[in-house]
Scaffold this active site. Structure first.
Site, PDB file in Angstrom:
ATOM      1  N   ASN A   9     131.607  18.851 112.239  1.00 20.59           N
ATOM      2  CA  ASN A   9     132.013  19.563 111.818  1.00 20.59           C
ATOM      3  C   ASN A   9     132.698  20.076 110.124  1.00 20.59           C
ATOM      4  O   ASN A   9     133.852  20.024 110.198  1.00 20.59           O
ATOM      5  CB  ASN A   9     132.399  20.733 112.563  1.00 20.59           C
ATOM      6  N   LYS A  11     133.514  22.887 108.642  1.00 19.33           N
ATOM      7  CA  LYS A  11     134.553  24.021 108.697  1.00 19.33           C
ATOM      8  C   LYS A  11     133.869  24.233 107.285  1.00 19.33           C
ATOM      9  O   LYS A  11     132.710  24.654 106.795  1.00 19.33           O
ATOM     10  CB  LYS A  11     135.563  23.472 108.669  1.00 19.33           C
ATOM     11  N   HIS A  98     135.008  27.944 118.937  1.00 19.76           N
ATOM     12  CA  HIS A  98     135.998  26.681 118.033  1.00 19.76           C
ATOM     13  C   HIS A  98     137.500  27.572 118.374  1.00 19.76           C
ATOM     14  O   HIS A  98     137.443  28.242 117.900  1.00 19.76           O
ATOM     15  CB  HIS A  98     135.647  26.288 116.744  1.00 19.76           C
ATOM     16  N   GLU A 100     139.530  27.438 116.249  1.00 16.87           N
ATOM     17  CA  GLU A 100     139.601  28.067 114.496  1.00 16.87           C
ATOM     18  C   GLU A 100     138.821  29.450 114.797  1.00 16.87           C
ATOM     19  O   GLU A 100     139.500  30.572 114.524  1.00 16.87           O
ATOM     20  CB  GLU A 100     139.463  27.153 113.687  1.00 16.87           C
ATOM     21  N   GLU A 170     138.459  20.128 122.877  1.00 12.34           N
ATOM     22  CA  GLU A 170     139.351  19.747 121.987  1.00 12.34           C
ATOM     23  C   GLU A 170     140.880  20.405 121.901  1.00 12.34           C
ATOM     24  O   GLU A 170     141.244  22.054 121.874  1.00 12.34           O
ATOM     25  CB  GLU A 170     138.982  20.441 120.141  1.00 12.34           C
ATOM     26  N   GLY A 176     143.397  18.756 113.406  1.00 18.35           N
ATOM     27  CA  GLY A 176     143.487  18.095 111.614  1.00 18.35           C
ATOM     28  C   GLY A 176     144.780  18.232 112.208  1.00 18.35           C
ATOM     29  O   GLY A 176     145.402  17.968 110.226  1.00 18.35           O
ATOM     30  N   SER A 216     141.824  14.751 115.097  1.00 19.60           N
ATOM     31  CA  SER A 216     142.157  13.573 114.809  1.00 19.60           C
ATOM     32  C   SER A 216     140.952  12.047 114.863  1.00 19.60           C
ATOM     33  O   SER A 216     141.948  11.488 115.424  1.00 19.60           O
ATOM     34  CB  SER A 216     143.665  13.849 114.748  1.00 19.60           C
TER      35      SER A 216
HETATM   36  O1  LIG Z   1     135.452  20.927 115.270  1.00 15.50           O
HETATM   37  C1  LIG Z   1     136.524  19.681 114.565  1.00 15.50           C
HETATM   38  C2  LIG Z   1     137.723  19.947 115.015  1.00 15.50           C
HETATM   39  O2  LIG Z   1     138.332  20.540 114.932  1.00 15.50           O
HETATM   40  C3  LIG Z   1     138.164  18.544 114.923  1.00 15.50           C
HETATM   41  O3  LIG Z   1     138.523  18.745 114.051  1.00 15.50           O
HETATM   42  P1  LIG Z   1     139.835  17.503 112.798  1.00 15.50           P
HETATM   43  O4  LIG Z   1     139.242  16.382 112.873  1.00 15.50           O
HETATM   44  O5  LIG Z   1     140.204  17.507 111.823  1.00 15.50           O
HETATM   45  O6  LIG Z   1     140.953  17.521 113.483  1.00 15.50           O
END
Ligand SMILES: O=C[C@H](O)COP(=O)(O)O
Length: 255
Positions: A9, A11, A98, A100, A170, A176, A216
């Site tokens: 992803n 983002k 998600h 977010e 998640e 993150g 993460s």
């Molecule tokens: O969509 C992916 C997740 O929000 C994980 O993000 P991350 O790997 O940066 O923690």
């Protein structure tokens, strides 16, 4: 036998040129590394989907996903993108729910249920995200919360529809932050999710459902996470922005 998936992803990251470079590297590396029934999904910002889907056209391994869609088929929703539009430019998957989107855009389980329906109707496969905040975990309400996210977001689907979706667990506190759920913590929730699916749709459907871990995940911890019996791959944020890290995570299935 359920599918193993690593999904990236992006983002709201990468400009067009660097996105094309990253994706081309991923395509080449994945052709060498992915084995068996593994699938790799890359979810770039909307505006890159068409170009990336063209590049991936001949890949049997790599698919393109979107990061969101609107629930209506078409109409006066300025600035929005429908599931049909995404399918028409080559997306096969769409991430829905998600954290977010839930946190910054006020998406509720009810809105998400409508988005899941719209995606399936358009022939897209939803990657439906669920997970708790640290506060909810500390209050010990995370199991109920996850159960509720499932029952309000996707358990209205028929068994045939449900068979097309992927679940992504998640934990919000791991996204993150550099703090990963331990493999035991993640496995505990994945097993719980699979049990809830079994209660709703039966053991066979539960066994066939791909459940990804996100938060993460990186080349160092992926192998241990993916070795857990109920973890079928990852939804990768930060580490999907570097081709070597991302493909090392894909390789983690084989180690
Ligand atoms: O969509 C992916 C997740 O929000 C994980 O993000 P991350 O790997 O940066 O923690």
């Amino acid at each position: 036998m359920r599918k193993k998936i690593v999904a990236g992803n992006w983002k709201m990251n990468m400009d067009y040129t660097s996105g094309l470079t990253l994706f081309s590297e991923v395509l080449n590396m994945v052709a060498d590394e992915a084995k068996g029934d593994q699938e790799v999904i890359v979810c770039p910002p909307y505006v890159y989907i068409h170009s990336l889907a063209q590049l991936a056209k001949n890949s049997s391994r790599v698919s393109i996903g979107a990061q969101n869609c609107h629930q209506a088929e078409s109409g006066a929703f300025t600035g929005e993108i429908s599931a049909n539009m995404l399918g028409s430019v080559g997306a096969a998957y769409v991430i829905l729910g998600h954290s977010e989107r839930r946190q910054y855009f006020g998406e509720t389980n009810q809105t998400l249920a409508a988005k899941v329906d719209a995606a399936l109707k358009a022939g897209l496969k939803p990657v439906f995200c669920i997970g708790e905040t640290l506060e909810e975990r500390n209050q010990n309400i995370h199991f109920d919360l996850i159960k509720n996210q499932l029952s309000e977001g996707v358990f209205h689907l028929s068994a045939e529809e449900f068979a097309k979706i992927v679940i992504a667990y998640e934990p919000v506190w791991a996204i993150g932050t550099g703090v990963t759920a331990t493999s035991d913590q993640a496995q505990e929730i994945h097993a719980f999710i699979r049990k809830e699916i079994a209660v709703r749709y039966g053991v066979q459907t539960a066994d066939n459902t791909t459940i990804l871990y996100g938060g993460s995940c990186n080349p160092k911890n992926a192998a241990e996470l993916f070795a857990q019996p109920d973890i079928d791959g990852g939804l990768i944020g930060g580490a999907s922005l570097k081709s070597r890290d991302f493909t090392d995570i894909v390789k983690a299935f084989n180690s």
